[in-house]
Design a protein around this motif. Structure first.
Motif, mmCIF file in Angstrom:
data_model
loop_
_atom_site.group_PDB
_atom_site.id
_atom_site.type_symbol
_atom_site.label_atom_id
_atom_site.label_comp_id
_atom_site.label_asym_id
_atom_site.label_seq_id
_atom_site.Cartn_x
_atom_site.Cartn_y
_atom_site.Cartn_z
ATOM 1 N N VAL A 1 4.835 10.304 2.378
ATOM 2 C CA VAL A 1 4.198 10.225 1.082
ATOM 3 C C VAL A 1 4.288 11.665 0.434
ATOM 4 N N ILE A 2 4.090 12.843 1.426
ATOM 5 C CA ILE A 2 4.252 14.221 0.956
ATOM 6 C C ILE A 2 5.584 14.384 0.559
ATOM 7 N N GLY A 3 6.662 13.901 1.418
ATOM 8 C CA GLY A 3 7.962 14.162 0.986
ATOM 9 C C GLY A 3 8.232 13.646 -0.437
ATOM 10 N N LYS A 4 7.837 12.402 -0.671
ATOM 11 C CA LYS A 4 7.796 11.623 -1.955
ATOM 12 C C LYS A 4 7.487 12.620 -3.223
ATOM 13 N N LEU A 5 6.130 13.220 -2.920
ATOM 14 C CA LEU A 5 5.740 14.107 -3.775
ATOM 15 C C LEU A 5 6.463 15.237 -4.144
ATOM 16 N N THR A 6 7.134 15.734 -3.126
ATOM 17 C CA THR A 6 7.777 17.183 -3.469
ATOM 18 C C THR A 6 9.203 16.777 -4.116
ATOM 19 N N SER A 7 9.858 15.571 -3.556
ATOM 20 C CA SER A 7 11.152 15.183 -4.017
ATOM 21 C C SER A 7 11.019 14.654 -5.398
ATOM 22 N N THR A 8 9.780 14.217 -5.684
ATOM 23 C CA THR A 8 9.793 13.807 -7.109
ATOM 24 C C THR A 8 9.455 14.827 -8.078
ATOM 25 N N THR B 1 3.801 7.634 7.608
ATOM 26 C CA THR B 1 3.761 7.347 6.208
ATOM 27 C C THR B 1 2.935 8.589 5.204
ATOM 28 N N VAL B 2 1.851 9.252 6.017
ATOM 29 C CA VAL B 2 1.654 10.496 5.326
ATOM 30 C C VAL B 2 2.704 11.461 5.036
ATOM 31 N N LEU B 3 3.394 11.870 6.034
ATOM 32 C CA LEU B 3 4.531 12.638 5.664
ATOM 33 C C LEU B 3 5.380 12.284 4.696
ATOM 34 N N LEU C 1 13.004 21.487 -3.447
ATOM 35 C CA LEU C 1 14.305 20.906 -2.445
ATOM 36 C C LEU C 1 14.071 21.196 -1.195
ATOM 37 N N LEU C 2 13.737 22.452 -0.937
ATOM 38 C CA LEU C 2 13.676 23.099 0.563
ATOM 39 C C LEU C 2 12.566 22.216 1.536
ATOM 40 N N VAL C 3 11.338 22.018 0.901
ATOM 41 C CA VAL C 3 10.540 21.395 1.415
ATOM 42 C C VAL C 3 10.473 19.909 1.622
ATOM 43 N N SER C 4 11.213 19.260 0.516
ATOM 44 C CA SER C 4 11.142 17.633 0.549
ATOM 45 C C SER C 4 12.353 17.787 1.785
ATOM 46 N N GLY C 5 13.344 18.414 1.973
ATOM 47 C CA GLY C 5 14.298 18.245 3.017
ATOM 48 C C GLY C 5 13.793 18.461 4.464
ATOM 49 N N LEU C 6 12.856 19.616 4.433
ATOM 50 C CA LEU C 6 12.310 19.868 5.573
ATOM 51 C C LEU C 6 11.457 18.624 6.177
ATOM 52 N N ILE C 7 10.649 18.067 5.237
ATOM 53 C CA ILE C 7 9.891 17.055 5.655
ATOM 54 C C ILE C 7 10.489 15.816 6.340
ATOM 55 N N CYS C 8 11.556 15.604 5.776
ATOM 56 C CA CYS C 8 12.596 14.284 6.050
ATOM 57 C C CYS C 8 12.996 14.753 7.765
ATOM 58 N N LEU C 9 13.333 16.028 7.780
ATOM 59 C CA LEU C 9 13.966 16.495 9.116
ATOM 60 C C LEU C 9 12.838 16.530 10.028
ATOM 61 N N ILE C 10 11.374 16.779 9.840
ATOM 62 C CA ILE C 10 10.277 16.553 10.838
ATOM 63 C C ILE C 10 10.117 15.065 11.033
ATOM 64 N N LEU C 11 10.401 14.346 10.126
ATOM 65 C CA LEU C 11 10.206 12.872 10.266
ATOM 66 C C LEU C 11 11.070 12.333 11.489
ATOM 67 N N LEU D 1 0.910 -1.181 -0.025
ATOM 68 C CA LEU D 1 0.211 -0.008 -0.174
ATOM 69 C C LEU D 1 0.855 1.204 0.071
ATOM 70 N N THR D 2 2.033 1.078 0.917
ATOM 71 C CA THR D 2 2.863 2.456 0.789
ATOM 72 C C THR D 2 3.564 2.475 -0.610
ATOM 73 N N GLN D 3 3.886 1.699 -1.378
ATOM 74 C CA GLN D 3 4.395 1.680 -2.503
ATOM 75 C C GLN D 3 3.593 2.168 -3.663
ATOM 76 N N LEU D 4 2.188 1.519 -3.414
ATOM 77 C CA LEU D 4 1.074 2.235 -4.159
ATOM 78 C C LEU D 4 1.106 3.673 -4.062
ATOM 79 N N ALA D 5 0.945 4.097 -2.858
ATOM 80 C CA ALA D 5 0.670 5.538 -2.524
ATOM 81 C C ALA D 5 1.949 6.229 -3.197
ATOM 82 N N PHE D 6 2.983 5.844 -2.960
ATOM 83 C CA PHE D 6 4.397 6.558 -3.463
ATOM 84 C C PHE D 6 4.191 6.554 -5.114
ATOM 85 N N GLY D 7 3.834 5.500 -5.562
ATOM 86 C CA GLY D 7 3.566 5.654 -7.192
ATOM 87 C C GLY D 7 2.556 6.704 -7.512
#
Length: 489
Positions: A386-393, A382-384, A360-370, A327-333
């Motif tokens: 997925v959001i990080g995956k969205l911005t990094s993509t 997982t929600v965070l 770049l800034l937002v995806s990095g900040l999300i990882c730091l929040i994690l 499910l996580t991979q499906l969400a990532f895709g």
């Protein structure tokens, strides 16, 4: 690219202690394990150690017990009825577990070699032949991976597949960029990128339905052979042909393109198609001879490194977020589709520079929040993620468009290859960073987050390319002015 995550399915295992059956053939499985395996501090049976075999009879073993321990010397036992996975077939457990991360890094090393080799080769012999060569390599070695007898052969074949994938990805971007006008460049590149998102979702479905790793490899690789019809329909880049002095070939391709689009090109217009000046073959060193190219190349190399470290850091950590990995991979895709499509509009509304730096800034900040969220809150993590995956993509997709527009045609593939090489260095490091969570769970995400945050600041130094015609020659000292929006034929 991410399929191996589902080929190494975690299952319970323990050392093979069937030696005791010679003196206790009637022992139950539970009795055998209690006699031959030590227990850890948590009271659970050890998975990576066993009591050393002895030449005693069963009564002596029962009376005195076993004390000396050693590593598993006769292999491991896995649950019966499990479909074969890389873990069970090649014993990727205990001290051999690191081989899985090493193989992922070697795959990323293949991406690195492919980016460098096929990038330079594409600028020399053309986009089309390199694309077709890479497609053949991916199809043949991808399918052959399903039949490997040893894990080291698996690693070798995956290296070749990685090189081919990298060559395909950067060639697609150049073809998409060089075949369209200024206003269509983001659409051309990013619509092509949506196929990558669809592929990621397909991996989740395929891996859920096909648990045998060899069949999964076949299902993922065999369809590549159907794409060999590209031999007849894929055109060479007309812009590249012109820079090589092959103007007549370029004219024929442009006339064919015009006919396909139900347009016509007048002979007078085609006669204008010629290099503005004599264009000599360029090399990797040309990216560093001109100061403006040097600055753009160095900054974009860092940007690609940051894109990759956060993208693969999140993608390869899919098993660590606490929820079902399929499910996580499906969400990532699924999240990659809106990420890539939204870039089409973001790049037109706000320009390349602002979008690149912000994502770049937002995806990095999300990882730091994690790093500060407790493990028990798996859904929030997982929600965070997925959001990080969205911005990094979206950041990664922006880099493809931005880099292709910054670099001139004669070194576009070489430069894309160099930037992609930096991304692959990050890709090599990402699987090796993930195991650092054994020292503290926050370490990997802290690394994945801090790098893009720092690199995002360097985007301020880059020029804007929205609405700017592509440059063909490294001799240009600067990009054409932004107001120059007339599209070439």
């Amino acid at each position: 690219m991410v399929g191996q995550v589902f080929m190494v399915v975690e299952v319970p295992y323990h050392c093979d202690t069937s030696w005791i059956r010679a003196v206790g053939p009637n022992l139950t499985e539970e009795e055998q394990l209690n006699l031959t395996l030590p227990r850890g501090a948590d009271g659970q049976l050890e998975q990576c150690s066993m009591y050393s075999p002895v030449d005693w009879d069963l009564d002596s073993i029962l009376a005195y017990g076993l004390n000396d321990t050693q590593k598993c010397s006769h292999g491991w036992v896995y649950p019966s009825g499990q479909p074969p996975s890389l873990l069970t077939e090649f014993d990727l457990v205990c001290e051999r577990a690191v081989l899985n991360d090493v193989s992922q890094s070697i795959y990323m090393a293949g991406l690195l070699v492919g980016a460098t080799l096929f990038g330079m080769l594409s600028d020399r012999i053309g986009r089309r032949p390199v694309f077709l060569i890479c497609m053949l390599l991916q199809a043949v070695f991808g399918l052959a991976t399903a039949f490997v007898p040893h894990f080291y052969v698996f690693i070798t074949f995956r290296f070749v597949v990685g090189a081919a994938v990298s060559g395909i990805m950067i060639t697609v971007v150049s073809l998409a960029t060089e075949w369209v006008g200024v206003s269509y460049r983001p659409k051309a590149v990013l619509i092509a990128h949506t196929a990558f998102a669809i592929g990621q979702m397909s991996v989740a479905g395929l891996s859920y339905g096909i648990r045998n790793w060899r069949l999964l490899e076949i299902a993922g690789s065999a369809p590549m052979f159907a794409l060999f019809f590209y031999i007849w329909v894929l055109p060479e880049s007309a812009r590249w042909l012109v820079t090589k002095g092959r103007v007549e070939e370029a004219k024929k391709l442009l006339q064919k393109a015009a006919a396909t689009n139900k347009r016509s090109l007048s002979p007078e217009l085609l006669e204008q198609l010629k290099p503005e000046k004599e264009v000599k073959s360029a090399s990797l060193l040309d990216l560093f001879r001109k100061r403006h190219l040097q600055k753009m190349t160095l900054i974009m190399s860092c940007v690609w490194f940051a894109d990759s470290i956060v993208y693969y850091g999140l993608s390869l950590s899919v098993t660590d977020f606490g929820l079902d990995i399929y499910l996580t991979q499906l969400a990532f895709g699924a999240v990659e589709l809106p990420a890539r499509i939204s870039c089409i509009f973001l790049l037109e509304w706000f320009g390349r520079k602002k979008v690149q730096g912000t994502l770049l800034l937002v995806s990095g900040l999300i990882c730091l929040i994690l790093t500060g969220i407790p493990e028990e809150q798996a859904l929030a993590i997982t929600v965070l993620a997925v959001i990080g995956k969205l911005t990094s993509t979206a950041a990664f997709s922006t880099s493809y468009v931005y880099t292709a527009e910054l670099l001139p045609t004669t070194v576009r593939q070489t430069g894309m290859g160099l930037c992609s090489t930096m991304a692959r260095v990050a890709g090599i490091l990402a699987p090796l960073i993930i195991p650092l969570d054994q020292y503290h769970r926050a370490i990997p995400m802290a690394i994945f987050g801090s790098i893009p945050v720092l690199v995002s600041l360097s985007c301020i130094l880059l020029p804007e390319t929205r609405g700017v015609d592509l440059s063909d020659d490294t001799r240009n000292n600067q990009l054409p002015p932004e107001e120059q929006t007339t599209e070439k034929c």
